[in-house]
Design an enzyme around this catalytic site. Structure first.
Site, PDB file in Angstrom:
ATOM      1  N   ASP A  67       0.812  -1.216   0.000  1.00 30.29           N
ATOM      2  CA  ASP A  67       0.000   0.000   0.000  1.00 30.29           C
ATOM      3  C   ASP A  67       0.845   1.266   0.000  1.00 30.29           C
ATOM      4  OD1 ASP A  67       0.936  -0.417   2.588  1.00 30.29           O
ATOM      5  OD2 ASP A  67      -1.030  -0.964   3.376  1.00 30.29           O
ATOM      6  N   ASN A 136      -7.051  -2.946  14.553  1.00 33.56           N
ATOM      7  CA  ASN A 136      -8.465  -3.165  14.196  1.00 33.56           C
ATOM      8  C   ASN A 136      -8.652  -4.386  13.283  1.00 33.56           C
ATOM      9  OD1 ASN A 136      -7.473  -2.302  11.756  1.00 33.56           O
ATOM     10  ND2 ASN A 136      -8.817  -0.529  11.534  1.00 33.56           N
ATOM     11  N   HIS A 138      -7.087  -4.912  10.384  1.00 35.57           N
ATOM     12  CA  HIS A 138      -6.861  -4.718   8.939  1.00 35.57           C
ATOM     13  C   HIS A 138      -5.597  -5.435   8.479  1.00 35.57           C
ATOM     14  CE1 HIS A 138      -4.407  -0.660   9.316  1.00 35.57           C
ATOM     15  NE2 HIS A 138      -3.646  -1.701   9.528  1.00 35.57           N
ATOM     16  N   GLU A 143      -9.671  -2.053   5.593  1.00 32.00           N
ATOM     17  CA  GLU A 143     -10.232  -1.716   6.895  1.00 32.00           C
ATOM     18  C   GLU A 143     -11.525  -2.490   7.138  1.00 32.00           C
ATOM     19  OE1 GLU A 143      -8.197  -0.155   8.623  1.00 32.00           O
ATOM     20  OE2 GLU A 143      -7.884   1.938   8.083  1.00 32.00           O
TER      21      GLU A 143
END
Ligand code: PGA
Length: 239
Positions: A67, A136, A138, A143
């Site tokens: 990314d 979280n 991801h 996400e």
């Protein structure tokens, strides 16, 4: 999912670097999928050590990063291109043209995402994908949400990711709100996957990931339970 728990961060990093180096020895033309973030830094350091001891040769290795932030070019110290050059590529003999990172400045992100996935495909696909995990759940910047992108695309970052990553920026307002990320499909196509997790902050999410009996897009890493060659390497603090 195979799980290896190491004593500490250093051992996690060494174990990961050993596997990467072994895979390169087996296939000098290997295609690696690479992560950024705090977690893999030790692995990159170990790989540089191995390179300096002539234990690994990156001449023919190709890499695709997961990314990049939208709006940051490669000269920006917070960009992932900058991170990768500084943390790893500049210290080993990988030809720069063999290293690929999504372009955060691109004008046509949709077309670009397709092209990035096509480039991966043209090389024969990712042989070994290394991943971190967000607090979280991801993986890359996929996400938690009701749906996850299959291919590489632009995504909005969640508040928790912006907060987590603000430690690398002067202020939280400087953290980009969007990123271009490989999709869950791009990741799941990798032949072999290693997921790294270190530290207390990852304990809760790792507990959820390793004990879940269902997959859900609200815990993106849970999709990895559907892949047949995933090794989790985590330190005791994350366990
Ligand atoms: P970290 O990030 O390695 O900096 O904890 C991991 C991630 O967000 O995927």
């Amino acid at each position: 999912m195979k799980v290896i728990v190491t004593k500490n961060y250093e051992d996690m990093s060494k174990k990961a670097a050993d596997i990467v180096a072994e895979e390169i020895k087996k296939n000098k033309n290997i295609v690696l999928g690479l992560p950024t973030g705090g977690t893999p830094k030790g692995m990159y350091k170990e790989l540089i050590n191995k390179y300096n001891k002539n234990e690994v040769d990156f001449s023919y290795v190709k890499t695709f990063n997961l990314d990049e932030y939208v709006g940051l070019d490669g000269n920006n110290p917070n960009s992932y291109r900058y991170f990768m050059n500084e943390t790893f590529f500049d210290h080993v003999n990988i030809p720069k043209e063999n290293t690929h990172i999504p372009d955060g400045m691109v004008k046509d992100p949709d077309g670009y995402g397709k092209m990035y996935d096509e480039m991966i495909k043209q090389t024969g696909g990712i042989d070994l994908q290394i991943l971190g995990i967000g607090t979280n759940g991801h993986i890359a910047f996929n996400e938690p949400d009701e749906a996850l992108g299959i291919g590489t695309s632009v995504v909005e970052l969640t508040k928790s990711t912006i907060e987590s990553n603000s430690r690398f920026f002067d202020s939280i307002d400087d953290v980009p709100k969007k990123a271009i990320t490989m999709g869950i499909g791009s990741i799941m196509k990798a032949k072999k996957i290693i997921l790294l997790a270190s530290g207390e902050s990852k304990k809760e999410i790792m507990n959820k990931l390793l004990n879940t009996t269902s997959v859900t897009t609200y815990l993106p890493a849970s999709l990895l339970h559907l892949h047949n060659d995933v090794t989790v390497i985590m330190d005791e603090d994350a366990n």
